[in-house]
Design a protein around this motif. Sequence first.
Motif, PDB file in Angstrom:
ATOM      1  N   THR A 546     -25.573 -15.687  28.306  1.00  0.00           N
ATOM      2  CA  THR A 546     -26.453 -16.715  28.860  1.00  0.00           C
ATOM      3  C   THR A 546     -25.985 -17.206  30.216  1.00  0.00           C
ATOM      4  O   THR A 546     -26.785 -17.765  30.969  1.00  0.00           O
ATOM      5  CB  THR A 546     -26.519 -17.910  27.901  1.00  0.00           C
ATOM      6  OG1 THR A 546     -25.216 -18.485  27.778  1.00  0.00           O
ATOM      7  CG2 THR A 546     -27.006 -17.478  26.524  1.00  0.00           C
ATOM      8  N   CYS A 547     -24.724 -16.967  30.533  1.00  0.00           N
ATOM      9  CA  CYS A 547     -24.190 -17.453  31.805  1.00  0.00           C
ATOM     10  C   CYS A 547     -23.070 -16.517  32.227  1.00  0.00           C
ATOM     11  O   CYS A 547     -21.890 -16.769  31.934  1.00  0.00           O
ATOM     12  CB  CYS A 547     -23.690 -18.883  31.650  1.00  0.00           C
ATOM     13  SG  CYS A 547     -23.146 -19.643  33.200  1.00  0.00           S
ATOM     14  N   PRO A 548     -23.432 -15.377  32.903  1.00  0.00           N
ATOM     15  CA  PRO A 548     -22.416 -14.381  33.275  1.00  0.00           C
ATOM     16  C   PRO A 548     -21.335 -15.018  34.148  1.00  0.00           C
ATOM     17  O   PRO A 548     -21.617 -15.837  35.017  1.00  0.00           O
ATOM     18  CB  PRO A 548     -23.204 -13.319  34.040  1.00  0.00           C
ATOM     19  CG  PRO A 548     -24.623 -13.498  33.600  1.00  0.00           C
ATOM     20  CD  PRO A 548     -24.796 -14.943  33.329  1.00  0.00           C
ATOM     21  N   SER A 549     -20.121 -14.607  33.902  1.00  0.00           N
ATOM     22  CA  SER A 549     -19.003 -15.197  34.636  1.00  0.00           C
ATOM     23  C   SER A 549     -18.894 -14.672  36.057  1.00  0.00           C
ATOM     24  O   SER A 549     -18.242 -15.313  36.889  1.00  0.00           O
ATOM     25  CB  SER A 549     -17.696 -14.925  33.874  1.00  0.00           C
ATOM     26  OG  SER A 549     -17.494 -13.539  33.722  1.00  0.00           O
ATOM     27  N   ALA A 594     -19.931 -17.899  48.786  1.00  0.00           N
ATOM     28  CA  ALA A 594     -19.100 -17.203  47.789  1.00  0.00           C
ATOM     29  C   ALA A 594     -17.999 -18.145  47.296  1.00  0.00           C
ATOM     30  O   ALA A 594     -17.481 -18.963  48.044  1.00  0.00           O
ATOM     31  CB  ALA A 594     -18.503 -15.935  48.397  1.00  0.00           C
ATOM     32  N   GLY A 595     -17.648 -18.047  46.033  1.00  0.00           N
ATOM     33  CA  GLY A 595     -16.578 -18.896  45.479  1.00  0.00           C
ATOM     34  C   GLY A 595     -16.755 -19.147  43.991  1.00  0.00           C
ATOM     35  O   GLY A 595     -17.483 -18.430  43.286  1.00  0.00           O
ATOM     36  N   THR A 596     -16.057 -20.207  43.503  1.00  0.00           N
ATOM     37  CA  THR A 596     -16.045 -20.548  42.077  1.00  0.00           C
ATOM     38  C   THR A 596     -16.898 -21.781  41.844  1.00  0.00           C
ATOM     39  O   THR A 596     -16.780 -22.770  42.568  1.00  0.00           O
ATOM     40  CB  THR A 596     -14.610 -20.807  41.596  1.00  0.00           C
ATOM     41  OG1 THR A 596     -13.832 -19.639  41.818  1.00  0.00           O
ATOM     42  CG2 THR A 596     -14.589 -21.129  40.109  1.00  0.00           C
ATOM     43  N   TYR A 597     -17.742 -21.706  40.796  1.00  0.00           N
ATOM     44  CA  TYR A 597     -18.651 -22.797  40.459  1.00  0.00           C
ATOM     45  C   TYR A 597     -18.390 -23.210  39.009  1.00  0.00           C
ATOM     46  O   TYR A 597     -18.016 -22.376  38.177  1.00  0.00           O
ATOM     47  CB  TYR A 597     -20.114 -22.368  40.624  1.00  0.00           C
ATOM     48  CG  TYR A 597     -20.500 -22.109  42.062  1.00  0.00           C
ATOM     49  CD1 TYR A 597     -21.180 -23.079  42.785  1.00  0.00           C
ATOM     50  CD2 TYR A 597     -20.154 -20.926  42.698  1.00  0.00           C
ATOM     51  CE1 TYR A 597     -21.533 -22.850  44.118  1.00  0.00           C
ATOM     52  CE2 TYR A 597     -20.488 -20.699  44.018  1.00  0.00           C
ATOM     53  CZ  TYR A 597     -21.186 -21.663  44.732  1.00  0.00           C
ATOM     54  OH  TYR A 597     -21.514 -21.455  46.016  1.00  0.00           O
ATOM     55  N   LEU A 598     -18.550 -24.534  38.705  1.00  0.00           N
ATOM     56  CA  LEU A 598     -18.414 -25.060  37.351  1.00  0.00           C
ATOM     57  C   LEU A 598     -19.791 -25.455  36.854  1.00  0.00           C
ATOM     58  O   LEU A 598     -20.464 -26.300  37.464  1.00  0.00           O
ATOM     59  CB  LEU A 598     -17.490 -26.278  37.320  1.00  0.00           C
ATOM     60  CG  LEU A 598     -17.294 -26.917  35.948  1.00  0.00           C
ATOM     61  CD1 LEU A 598     -16.577 -25.944  35.016  1.00  0.00           C
ATOM     62  CD2 LEU A 598     -16.522 -28.227  36.068  1.00  0.00           C
ATOM     63  N   CYS A 599     -20.190 -24.820  35.732  1.00  0.00           N
ATOM     64  CA  CYS A 599     -21.492 -25.100  35.145  1.00  0.00           C
ATOM     65  C   CYS A 599     -21.292 -25.928  33.884  1.00  0.00           C
ATOM     66  O   CYS A 599     -20.424 -25.617  33.047  1.00  0.00           O
ATOM     67  CB  CYS A 599     -22.235 -23.809  34.829  1.00  0.00           C
ATOM     68  SG  CYS A 599     -22.695 -22.883  36.324  1.00  0.00           S
ATOM     69  N   LEU A 600     -22.076 -26.997  33.715  1.00  0.00           N
ATOM     70  CA  LEU A 600     -21.955 -27.943  32.617  1.00  0.00           C
ATOM     71  C   LEU A 600     -23.270 -28.006  31.859  1.00  0.00           C
ATOM     72  O   LEU A 600     -24.331 -28.264  32.448  1.00  0.00           O
ATOM     73  CB  LEU A 600     -21.594 -29.334  33.161  1.00  0.00           C
ATOM     74  CG  LEU A 600     -21.506 -30.460  32.145  1.00  0.00           C
ATOM     75  CD1 LEU A 600     -20.322 -30.243  31.225  1.00  0.00           C
ATOM     76  CD2 LEU A 600     -21.377 -31.808  32.852  1.00  0.00           C
ATOM     77  N   ALA A 601     -23.186 -27.730  30.531  1.00  0.00           N
ATOM     78  CA  ALA A 601     -24.366 -27.818  29.657  1.00  0.00           C
ATOM     79  C   ALA A 601     -24.205 -29.036  28.765  1.00  0.00           C
ATOM     80  O   ALA A 601     -23.150 -29.239  28.162  1.00  0.00           O
ATOM     81  CB  ALA A 601     -24.495 -26.556  28.812  1.00  0.00           C
ATOM     82  N   ILE A 612     -17.958 -19.998  36.913  1.00  0.00           N
ATOM     83  CA  ILE A 612     -18.708 -18.845  37.432  1.00  0.00           C
ATOM     84  C   ILE A 612     -18.118 -18.450  38.784  1.00  0.00           C
ATOM     85  O   ILE A 612     -17.856 -19.314  39.635  1.00  0.00           O
ATOM     86  CB  ILE A 612     -20.204 -19.184  37.604  1.00  0.00           C
ATOM     87  CG1 ILE A 612     -20.765 -19.736  36.286  1.00  0.00           C
ATOM     88  CG2 ILE A 612     -20.974 -17.970  38.055  1.00  0.00           C
ATOM     89  CD1 ILE A 612     -20.661 -18.778  35.142  1.00  0.00           C
ATOM     90  N   THR A 613     -17.884 -17.173  38.955  1.00  0.00           N
ATOM     91  CA  THR A 613     -17.455 -16.645  40.252  1.00  0.00           C
ATOM     92  C   THR A 613     -18.646 -15.977  40.930  1.00  0.00           C
ATOM     93  O   THR A 613     -19.244 -15.039  40.376  1.00  0.00           O
ATOM     94  CB  THR A 613     -16.304 -15.642  40.080  1.00  0.00           C
ATOM     95  OG1 THR A 613     -15.211 -16.308  39.422  1.00  0.00           O
ATOM     96  CG2 THR A 613     -15.837 -15.118  41.421  1.00  0.00           C
ATOM     97  N   VAL A 614     -19.017 -16.489  42.113  1.00  0.00           N
ATOM     98  CA  VAL A 614     -20.177 -15.963  42.871  1.00  0.00           C
ATOM     99  C   VAL A 614     -19.663 -15.159  44.062  1.00  0.00           C
ATOM    100  O   VAL A 614     -18.838 -15.659  44.841  1.00  0.00           O
ATOM    101  CB  VAL A 614     -21.091 -17.111  43.343  1.00  0.00           C
ATOM    102  CG1 VAL A 614     -22.200 -16.572  44.252  1.00  0.00           C
ATOM    103  CG2 VAL A 614     -21.700 -17.822  42.158  1.00  0.00           C
ATOM    104  N   GLY A 615     -20.125 -13.914  44.160  1.00  0.00           N
ATOM    105  CA  GLY A 615     -19.817 -13.069  45.319  1.00  0.00           C
ATOM    106  C   GLY A 615     -21.063 -12.902  46.194  1.00  0.00           C
ATOM    107  O   GLY A 615     -22.161 -12.711  45.692  1.00  0.00           O
ATOM    108  N   VAL A 616     -20.919 -12.971  47.533  1.00  0.00           N
ATOM    109  CA  VAL A 616     -22.032 -12.804  48.490  1.00  0.00           C
ATOM    110  C   VAL A 616     -21.872 -11.446  49.177  1.00  0.00           C
ATOM    111  O   VAL A 616     -20.834 -11.184  49.816  1.00  0.00           O
ATOM    112  CB  VAL A 616     -22.056 -13.940  49.514  1.00  0.00           C
ATOM    113  CG1 VAL A 616     -23.149 -13.700  50.556  1.00  0.00           C
ATOM    114  CG2 VAL A 616     -22.275 -15.279  48.816  1.00  0.00           C
ATOM    115  N   GLU A 617     -22.852 -10.562  49.010  1.00  0.00           N
ATOM    116  CA  GLU A 617     -22.852  -9.241  49.645  1.00  0.00           C
ATOM    117  C   GLU A 617     -23.706  -9.290  50.913  1.00  0.00           C
ATOM    118  O   GLU A 617     -24.640 -10.105  51.016  1.00  0.00           O
ATOM    119  CB  GLU A 617     -23.378  -8.183  48.676  1.00  0.00           C
ATOM    120  CG  GLU A 617     -22.478  -8.043  47.440  1.00  0.00           C
ATOM    121  CD  GLU A 617     -22.934  -6.908  46.516  1.00  0.00           C
ATOM    122  OE1 GLU A 617     -24.004  -6.330  46.778  1.00  0.00           O
ATOM    123  OE2 GLU A 617     -22.192  -6.621  45.549  1.00  0.00           O
TER     124      GLU A 617
END
Length: 727
Positions: A546-549, A594-601, A612-617
Amino acid sequence: MPLPAWQPVGENFTLSCRVPGAGPRGSLTVTLLRGARELVRRSFSGESPRARGAVLTAAVLARREDHGANFSCRAELDLRPHGLGLFENRSAPRMLRTFALSPEPPRLAAPRLLEVGSESPVSCSLDGLFPASEARVYLALGAQRLHPDIILEGDALRAAATATASAEQEGATQLACSVTLGRESRETWENVTVYSFPAPLLTLSAPSVPEGETVTVTCAAGAQALVTLDGVPAAAPGQPVQLQLNATANDDRRSFFCDATLEVDGEVLSKKESTELRVLYAPRLDDSDCPRSWTWPEGPEQTLRCEARGNPAPSVHCARPDGGAVLALGLLGPITRALAGTYRCTAANVQGEAVKDVTLTVEYAPALDSVSCPERITWLEGTEASLSCVAHGVPPPTVSCVRSGAAEVIEGLLHVAREHAGTYRCEATNSRGSAAKTVAITVEYGPSFEELSCPSNWTWVEGSGRLFSCEVDGKPQPRVECVGSRGTTERVLLPLAPPDPSPRAPSIPSEPASGIYTCNATNQHGSMVKMVAVSVESPPKMDESTCPSHQTWLEGAEAVGPACAALGRPSPQVSCSREGGPWPQRIHVSRQDAGTYLCLATNAHGTDTRTITVGVEYRPVVAELAASPPGGVRPGGNFTLTCRAEAWPPAQISWRAPPGALNIGLSSNNSTLSVAGALGSHGGEYECAATNAHGRHSRRITVRVTGGRELGRGCLSQRCGWWHRWK
């Protein structure tokens, strides 16, 4: 001259030494000595050579320390000037004895009156004697010399003796003491009256008589003595006193006293005599010596006494009338309850016997046992009951029961209600002590449901580990079962806290199912039913599905945030942030995103977080294309072309060389092209292209192979090259 036999201390005496015929006198020296110490020394030098003999005289003060000292004379004739030697001669030593005697007379300690035949201590003492051990003491009672014991304490002397007067000495006499030391004596005396006073004579006509007989008592003494019998005086000195009586039991062991008085030298002396009458009589059991009722406390050792009067002394025997237990009279022993009862006591002697019944009561503190006062009592609500505890004890105890924390005593018949349940303290009291006991009263009643303890609507939260709590009021504790009654929950057992341990109960699922359940509470006093609606909810949960890392964005595209969702009931709200800042509703993607994000449910039952680690191509760009050496290359020389590209994912590097260019080398990642031994065919335009999934980008450079040249570098619109000009 000879020394005196005794020399008083503090007085002078004369020492004289005569040396007859010794000469010449001018060579003579005479010395008077005390032991080895010189007292007087005289030389006769200057005398006529024909003079012969010499006399030396000296006066010496006598001291205590001179006692026992030796005195002598030494004569020395020195003829060494005449060619002869030194001649010496000594006299025989003479011992001097010194003494000191107090001028005071001795002190006598003696009785003024002394009875014939009796012994009395006497003493004679004197202080200020030296040497006290040399003193002689003479101590005498009239013509009777006494032989005292001498006691010395420093310069003091005490002579102690025992004086015994004889009939021949009766009358006035003297006690004399004389102390002699050296050439002197000190004397003293005291008057003593010696008298005769025989003890009175007390007689009974018979020392032991039967009760009722007549007894005569006589008291007599010497001719000069006046006698008194039990306070009744004689008519005149020297006459006896008589007393007659009819003997009774009360006269047994009666004492009679005979007093005699005699006046001696103005002092009245007295002597007494006593005797005891024994009266023979039958036993008597008086209440004072053998009480009709005995009361003893249980436990301590006591001596049971039932004593009878009688002469001869009666024997006493106490036993139960039925021939049972016998009391151990006169012996120390423990008092037990078994001794309680009535006993018949019999006293007997040769004169007869007496009988008496006595009652022994053994008192003991109260006791509350489990039979007469149980520790636990159960009542049923709505019935009638009373709290009664019976205690054992003597005297009979009184018992009262009070509820803990209250002051009112529980008495009488009660209409049982639940509020009667609790702990009560029952106390039994008598004169020997008290006993207390705690009684727990349980009031039992049928089951009943309360909304607070067993709610009609219940929500189970997944993962909470909490079971449905349906607490039912009732005593004994009711057994509760909640079973599904409709749809998917039918015959499904709802897990309760605590779970039902009955092996016949339906199996319990790992989690309850939503639906309607029927709860039935039962105990021995009845049952009750209640319907409960159960719903199942869960806290938020995010996972890889539900929330890919790891997530990828493309530079330049539009994005609304990481693709994250959460499972849970009710549906959770999901929000993501970077470094604490909120996520904007929509962004134009750049490489900085790009970087690390914290998701709160979040929902009503909790939260879940996921990183979550987000990469920008982005598309490739050839950022640099350069030649080395930076100028052109001569034929046979070496050169290198380097191509650096910026891209994500990393770009693949490819080259396009001039036609006919051979022997070209590439690095492992194709970023470097190298030529060794350049030929003319190696001159021309080279192209570097960078390619990834998002596109392709290229740049060109021109290489010239020739002799002397000028080199320049330029870039025109995505194309950079090298050129040269011949000099």
